[in-house]
Design a protein around this motif. Sequence first.
Motif, PDB file in Angstrom:
ATOM      1  N   ALA A  21       0.847  -1.196   0.000  1.00 13.69           N
ATOM      2  CA  ALA A  21       0.000   0.000   0.000  1.00 13.69           C
ATOM      3  C   ALA A  21       0.881   1.245   0.000  1.00 13.69           C
ATOM      4  O   ALA A  21       0.907   2.037   0.952  1.00 13.69           O
ATOM      5  N   ASP A  22       1.611   1.411  -1.083  1.00  8.26           N
ATOM      6  CA  ASP A  22       2.576   2.511  -1.194  1.00  8.26           C
ATOM      7  C   ASP A  22       2.299   3.424  -2.383  1.00  8.26           C
ATOM      8  O   ASP A  22       3.119   4.286  -2.707  1.00  8.26           O
ATOM      9  N   GLY A  23       1.139   3.238  -3.017  1.00 12.67           N
ATOM     10  CA  GLY A  23       0.822   4.038  -4.193  1.00 12.67           C
ATOM     11  C   GLY A  23       1.429   3.499  -5.462  1.00 12.67           C
ATOM     12  O   GLY A  23       1.156   4.019  -6.549  1.00 12.67           O
ATOM     13  N   VAL A  24       2.266   2.465  -5.352  1.00 12.60           N
ATOM     14  CA  VAL A  24       2.854   1.812  -6.519  1.00 12.60           C
ATOM     15  C   VAL A  24       2.180   0.480  -6.789  1.00 12.60           C
ATOM     16  O   VAL A  24       1.760   0.198  -7.906  1.00 12.60           O
ATOM     17  N   GLY A  25       2.039  -0.347  -5.739  1.00 18.59           N
ATOM     18  CA  GLY A  25       1.389  -1.643  -5.892  1.00 18.59           C
ATOM     19  C   GLY A  25      -0.089  -1.599  -5.605  1.00 18.59           C
ATOM     20  O   GLY A  25      -0.893  -2.258  -6.279  1.00 18.59           O
ATOM     21  N   ALA A  26      -0.474  -0.817  -4.589  1.00 15.23           N
ATOM     22  CA  ALA A  26      -1.870  -0.660  -4.173  1.00 15.23           C
ATOM     23  C   ALA A  26      -2.046   0.766  -3.668  1.00 15.23           C
ATOM     24  O   ALA A  26      -1.057   1.463  -3.377  1.00 15.23           O
ATOM     25  N   PRO A  27      -3.288   1.258  -3.558  1.00 19.66           N
ATOM     26  CA  PRO A  27      -3.486   2.643  -3.106  1.00 19.66           C
ATOM     27  C   PRO A  27      -2.834   2.910  -1.757  1.00 19.66           C
ATOM     28  O   PRO A  27      -2.869   2.074  -0.852  1.00 19.66           O
ATOM     29  N   LYS A  28      -2.249   4.102  -1.624  1.00 15.72           N
ATOM     30  CA  LYS A  28      -1.534   4.478  -0.400  1.00 15.72           C
ATOM     31  C   LYS A  28      -2.477   4.993   0.672  1.00 15.72           C
ATOM     32  O   LYS A  28      -2.241   4.805   1.875  1.00 15.72           O
ATOM     33  N   GLU A  29      -3.538   5.650   0.258  1.00 18.53           N
ATOM     34  CA  GLU A  29      -4.483   6.235   1.199  1.00 18.53           C
ATOM     35  C   GLU A  29      -5.732   5.375   1.292  1.00 18.53           C
ATOM     36  O   GLU A  29      -6.161   4.780   0.298  1.00 18.53           O
ATOM     37  N   PRO A  30      -6.347   5.301   2.474  1.00 16.94           N
ATOM     38  CA  PRO A  30      -7.619   4.587   2.569  1.00 16.94           C
ATOM     39  C   PRO A  30      -8.687   5.307   1.754  1.00 16.94           C
ATOM     40  O   PRO A  30      -8.661   6.532   1.615  1.00 16.94           O
ATOM     41  N   GLY A  31      -9.586   4.554   1.199  1.00 17.24           N
ATOM     42  CA  GLY A  31     -10.631   5.145   0.367  1.00 17.24           C
ATOM     43  C   GLY A  31     -11.543   4.080  -0.201  1.00 17.24           C
ATOM     44  O   GLY A  31     -11.825   3.069   0.453  1.00 17.24           O
ATOM     45  N   TYR A  32     -11.971   4.304  -1.445  1.00 17.87           N
ATOM     46  CA  TYR A  32     -12.905   3.394  -2.100  1.00 17.87           C
ATOM     47  C   TYR A  32     -12.417   3.054  -3.504  1.00 17.87           C
ATOM     48  O   TYR A  32     -12.065   3.959  -4.286  1.00 17.87           O
ATOM     49  N   VAL A  33     -12.388   1.765  -3.817  1.00 22.33           N
ATOM     50  CA  VAL A  33     -12.102   1.311  -5.184  1.00 22.33           C
ATOM     51  C   VAL A  33     -13.405   1.413  -5.961  1.00 22.33           C
ATOM     52  O   VAL A  33     -14.377   0.709  -5.669  1.00 22.33           O
TER      53      VAL A  33
ATOM     54  N   ARG B  51      -9.538  -5.884   4.894  1.00 22.77           N
ATOM     55  CA  ARG B  51     -10.335  -4.660   4.855  1.00 22.77           C
ATOM     56  C   ARG B  51     -11.567  -4.813   5.749  1.00 22.77           C
ATOM     57  O   ARG B  51     -12.072  -5.919   5.972  1.00 22.77           O
ATOM     58  N   VAL B  52     -12.070  -3.698   6.250  1.00 22.53           N
ATOM     59  CA  VAL B  52     -13.258  -3.718   7.094  1.00 22.53           C
ATOM     60  C   VAL B  52     -14.496  -3.943   6.226  1.00 22.53           C
ATOM     61  O   VAL B  52     -14.486  -3.691   5.018  1.00 22.53           O
ATOM     62  N   ASP B  53     -15.558  -4.440   6.846  1.00 18.08           N
ATOM     63  CA  ASP B  53     -16.847  -4.619   6.182  1.00 18.08           C
ATOM     64  C   ASP B  53     -16.710  -5.330   4.839  1.00 18.08           C
ATOM     65  O   ASP B  53     -17.080  -4.803   3.789  1.00 18.08           O
ATOM     66  N   PRO B  54     -16.186  -6.571   4.820  1.00 16.74           N
ATOM     67  CA  PRO B  54     -15.977  -7.257   3.547  1.00 16.74           C
ATOM     68  C   PRO B  54     -17.248  -7.764   2.903  1.00 16.74           C
ATOM     69  O   PRO B  54     -17.246  -8.101   1.727  1.00 16.74           O
TER      70      PRO B  54
ATOM     71  N   ASN C 205     -11.801   0.413   0.897  1.00 12.12           N
ATOM     72  CA  ASN C 205     -10.412  -0.053   0.975  1.00 12.12           C
ATOM     73  C   ASN C 205      -9.749   0.552   2.202  1.00 12.12           C
ATOM     74  O   ASN C 205      -8.984   1.508   2.120  1.00 12.12           O
ATOM     75  N   VAL C 206     -10.040  -0.034   3.374  1.00 12.46           N
ATOM     76  CA  VAL C 206      -9.505   0.477   4.625  1.00 12.46           C
ATOM     77  C   VAL C 206      -9.458  -0.663   5.639  1.00 12.46           C
ATOM     78  O   VAL C 206     -10.301  -1.559   5.624  1.00 12.46           O
ATOM     79  N   THR C 207      -8.452  -0.641   6.513  1.00  9.67           N
ATOM     80  CA  THR C 207      -8.338  -1.631   7.576  1.00  9.67           C
ATOM     81  C   THR C 207      -8.994  -1.100   8.849  1.00  9.67           C
ATOM     82  O   THR C 207      -9.372   0.076   8.936  1.00  9.67           O
TER      83      THR C 207
ATOM     84  N   ALA D 184      -7.530  -0.416  11.434  1.00 14.53           N
ATOM     85  CA  ALA D 184      -6.638   0.607  11.984  1.00 14.53           C
ATOM     86  C   ALA D 184      -6.758   1.940  11.260  1.00 14.53           C
ATOM     87  O   ALA D 184      -6.089   2.918  11.632  1.00 14.53           O
ATOM     88  N   GLY D 185      -7.579   1.985  10.224  1.00 11.04           N
ATOM     89  CA  GLY D 185      -7.770   3.220   9.482  1.00 11.04           C
ATOM     90  C   GLY D 185      -6.758   3.459   8.380  1.00 11.04           C
ATOM     91  O   GLY D 185      -6.704   4.555   7.816  1.00 11.04           O
ATOM     92  N   THR D 186      -5.953   2.458   8.062  1.00 11.65           N
ATOM     93  CA  THR D 186      -4.942   2.589   7.010  1.00 11.65           C
ATOM     94  C   THR D 186      -5.405   1.868   5.745  1.00 11.65           C
ATOM     95  O   THR D 186      -6.343   1.070   5.761  1.00 11.65           O
ATOM     96  N   ALA D 187      -4.713   2.136   4.662  1.00 11.27           N
ATOM     97  CA  ALA D 187      -4.984   1.412   3.416  1.00 11.27           C
ATOM     98  C   ALA D 187      -4.370   0.015   3.516  1.00 11.27           C
ATOM     99  O   ALA D 187      -3.220  -0.130   3.940  1.00 11.27           O
ATOM    100  N   PRO D 188      -5.092  -1.037   3.130  1.00 18.06           N
ATOM    101  CA  PRO D 188      -4.548  -2.398   3.243  1.00 18.06           C
ATOM    102  C   PRO D 188      -3.603  -2.742   2.107  1.00 18.06           C
ATOM    103  O   PRO D 188      -3.693  -2.189   1.011  1.00 18.06           O
ATOM    104  N   GLU D 189      -2.677  -3.652   2.391  1.00 21.79           N
ATOM    105  CA  GLU D 189      -1.924  -4.274   1.310  1.00 21.79           C
ATOM    106  C   GLU D 189      -2.870  -5.154   0.509  1.00 21.79           C
ATOM    107  O   GLU D 189      -3.898  -5.617   1.001  1.00 21.79           O
ATOM    108  N   TRP D 190      -2.502  -5.392  -0.744  1.00 19.53           N
ATOM    109  CA  TRP D 190      -3.249  -6.320  -1.590  1.00 19.53           C
ATOM    110  C   TRP D 190      -2.345  -7.504  -1.931  1.00 19.53           C
ATOM    111  O   TRP D 190      -1.120  -7.437  -1.797  1.00 19.53           O
TER     112      TRP D 190
END
Length: 456
Positions: free
Chosen positions: A48-60, A96-99, A138-140, A142-148
């Motif tokens: 979750a670094d903006g290269v492999g997956a989104p860096k910020e929590p949000g919505y796909v 991710r929360v609420d799967p 797309n959020v854990t 902990a409030g962070t963006a998850p790895e994929w």
Amino acid sequence: MKLLLGVVAALLVFAAPARAEEQLLTLYSPPIDSEPYVHKSTTVVLKADGVGAPKEPGYVLGFQEQALVDSKDPDAKPLPVSKMMVHHFLYYTRGRVDPGPGGCLGGDFLSGRGEEHPNGRFDAAWPPEQRALYGVHNVTAAGTAPEWTLTAMVMNHYKQTKRFYVRTRIWYTTEPRTPLYPVSIGDCRHLGNGMSYDVPGGGKPGSEFVDRSRWTAPFGARIIGGASHHHGGATHQTLSSVTCGRTLMDAKAYYGTPDNIYNTIRPILHEPGPIANGTFHSDQGIPIAAGETLERAAYHSNVNLHVAAMGFWVLQLVRDDSLTACAPMPTDLREVFKPAKYDQTAPFVYDRVVPQLAKPTGSWKTYSGGEVPIGDRWFKPQRLTSKVGQRVTWNFGGAEPHSVTVANGPRGFSSNYLGQFGGTYSFTPTVPGTYRLTCLIHPTTMSETLKVVKRS
């Protein structure tokens, strides 16, 4: 004056375009190496670094592209299907929360691509009006963006090892959306075999093999998208409501014409599959009430054998607890991705014979029990005889994954199509004949022929 300039600067910052607006992100997997003429599955972590997956929590909000490329140049053209053919991609978040209900592939399942998507583009499945309303959260916790994670199974037709990346383009936002739930509907008993099963073949002309399963909705929802993943002599796959006695979607399998690359590519590393499967979209959504039971039925031609066949649905659900049982069907349900050109000659479409690419050599050996050894790039012996009703067992050795799979013969059977490390696999033939075996992962270098004769 300084105070005034400070106020103006603050106002400009406040008025600047927010990052919460929809963005089109271009993401890349780590490099993956594929050996020549290998049909292999690889799983990698997308950070979750903006290269492999989104860096910020949000919505796909949707997937625009899932493609194989050989560089991280954003303008790089996808590798040609004639050289690198995709069997499937599977994307998962990590916690991710609420799967939501999840289905067979689990609550972390996010999206995927199958062989029925030759160009890897999905614009029509995620229209702007949908993206403005819905997204996968797309959020854990902990409030962070998850790895994929990404699982990629590809077929390499280059004559040398090829390094590639999976380029993924997604629509994304950090502003709120109504949750969208990806749900995989299939026979979950097949999950240990990668959702695959065997169509035995041997039926009369026109005969079918049907794989069925049921799923009960845990809450009221509207199906705004439904995609069939279906291959292995596939004809069509239905999704029906048992509760309401109606068909919700009926997905045809579309095959390429004889000159299509899926049919002309050599060597044939995998039975030629559909170039498209029925995929549907509805802004209104197909209503399903809490407790409603759905049934999927995947229909396959059973004239010839089809090993490692698949049939399941991927649905996009939006929760709606206001729905009543058996509410009216939507009036805007439409099919997307239907190819402009496809073959409609059933014998050619469904029942091609897959060759045994490596020709067995050596003398014939009589199976007398015990375990037949398999190692890295070999079966021993390469020619084996047994009798109807005699259980044959193979033992997997070596450091690489392998399978025991019928390329062609009187009936189809296969061990785990993803390959296995160690352990055994057994099969008891009930039909005499010549079974030409292969390893699905290494089809050009591994083979064994099993000749089964009637008991005297």
